[in-house]
Motif scaffolding. Structure first.
Motif, PDB file in Angstrom:
ATOM      1  N   ARG A 154       0.835  -1.204   0.000  1.00  0.00           N
ATOM      2  CA  ARG A 154       0.000   0.000   0.000  1.00  0.00           C
ATOM      3  C   ARG A 154       0.871   1.256   0.000  1.00  0.00           C
ATOM      4  N   PRO A 155       0.343   2.337  -0.562  1.00  0.00           N
ATOM      5  CA  PRO A 155       1.130   3.581  -0.569  1.00  0.00           C
ATOM      6  C   PRO A 155       1.288   4.140   0.836  1.00  0.00           C
ATOM      7  N   GLU A 156       2.395   4.802   1.060  1.00  0.00           N
ATOM      8  CA  GLU A 156       2.641   5.435   2.354  1.00  0.00           C
ATOM      9  C   GLU A 156       1.967   6.796   2.461  1.00  0.00           C
ATOM     10  N   ARG A 157       1.934   7.497   1.331  1.00  0.00           N
ATOM     11  CA  ARG A 157       1.413   8.860   1.380  1.00  0.00           C
ATOM     12  C   ARG A 157       0.971   9.307  -0.007  1.00  0.00           C
ATOM     13  N   LEU A 158       0.004  10.214  -0.038  1.00  0.00           N
ATOM     14  CA  LEU A 158      -0.447  10.819  -1.282  1.00  0.00           C
ATOM     15  C   LEU A 158      -0.087  12.298  -1.274  1.00  0.00           C
ATOM     16  N   ARG A 159       0.556  12.733  -2.343  1.00  0.00           N
ATOM     17  CA  ARG A 159       0.847  14.151  -2.525  1.00  0.00           C
ATOM     18  C   ARG A 159       0.076  14.660  -3.738  1.00  0.00           C
ATOM     19  N   VAL A 160      -0.393  15.897  -3.645  1.00  0.00           N
ATOM     20  CA  VAL A 160      -1.111  16.526  -4.748  1.00  0.00           C
ATOM     21  C   VAL A 160      -0.424  17.847  -5.058  1.00  0.00           C
ATOM     22  N   ARG A 161       0.029  18.004  -6.284  1.00  0.00           N
ATOM     23  CA  ARG A 161       0.649  19.266  -6.673  1.00  0.00           C
ATOM     24  C   ARG A 161       0.584  19.428  -8.188  1.00  0.00           C
ATOM     25  N   SER A 162       0.737  20.662  -8.652  1.00  0.00           N
ATOM     26  CA  SER A 162       0.756  20.931 -10.088  1.00  0.00           C
ATOM     27  C   SER A 162       2.096  20.529 -10.674  1.00  0.00           C
TER      28      SER A 162
END
Length: 226
Positions: free
Chosen positions: A146-154
């Protein structure tokens, strides 16, 4: 009405194509009647309008966004009309095909932009998280971590990425694209948690959890990336 460019040439069959600028081009066999051309266009009307809408949305997405009342903004693959009002508090909400923006102070383009940027970032994180959660049981069944973290950016050159530290990053600009595209990018990056390269194992896993990934990828290729 749709502009149609008609020419007659040596082809034995009628050919209909759609130009990016919104022109329908028909190349008919010599001797074909205009009535026959009209009938063929009517039969292909749904296909024609589908592709015209895609080109229109792409032209709109490529144009710089305007932060003024009545401006068009792409959201999840659909054009939304910006409706700006000065009200008692700052807010952004989506109602049908309208993006309603209220500002406490004078609704300058910069003030509207800041409110919309914050709203889109919040919407993106919630939607991307939901999409990933729906895909996780399928990934679990194939033994993927499973992923550790989700990042959202342009990002300017990619729709998503997955690091070896299991951090998935999704492009904020995906909020302009249809949901099918967002689901494809999320699935693509989740598959990299198990297979880092783009080899046969990677594509086998992607096909297992998303059988129509090729169609989704083709749709994503039509979307401009800022």
């Amino acid at each position: 009405s749709v502009p149609v460019e008609l020419c007659f040439d040596r082809f034995r069959t009628m050919r209909i194509s759609i130009r990016p600028e919104g022109l329908v081009r028909v190349r008919a066999p010599k001797g074909a009647s205009r009535e026959l051309v009209h009938q063929r266009l009517e039969l292909k009307a749904a296909w024609i309008h589908k592709h015209l809408e895609r080109f229109r949305a792409r032209r709109q997405a490529c144009a710089p966004l305007r932060y003024e009342d009545g401006a068009a903004h792409p959201h999840l693959g659909t054009s939304r009309t910006l409706v700006i009002r000065q009200g008692g508090h700052n807010s952004v909400r989506l109602e049908g095909d309208e993006l309603l923006v209220a500002t406490r102070r004078e609704p300058t383009p910069e003030a509207v932009r800041k409110l919309l940027d914050a709203w889109r970032a919040e919407q993106a994180r919630a939607l991307f998280t939901s999409v990933i959660r729906e895909l996780l049981p399928l990934m679990d069944a194939h033994g993927a971590p499973r992923p550790e973290r989700l990042r959202v950016r342009s990002m300017k050159s990619r729709w998503g990425s997955c690091s070896r530290a299991r951090v998935i990053c999704l492009n904020l600009q995906l909020m302009k694209t249809p949901l099918a595209c967002i689901e494809y990018v999320a699935a693509h990056e989740l598959c990299h948690l198990l297979h880092h390269g783009h080899d046969a194992r990677f594509y086998g896993l992607l096909a297992a959890i998303m059988p129509d990934w090729k169609e989704r990828k083709a749709l994503l290729a039509e979307q401009p990336i800022d």
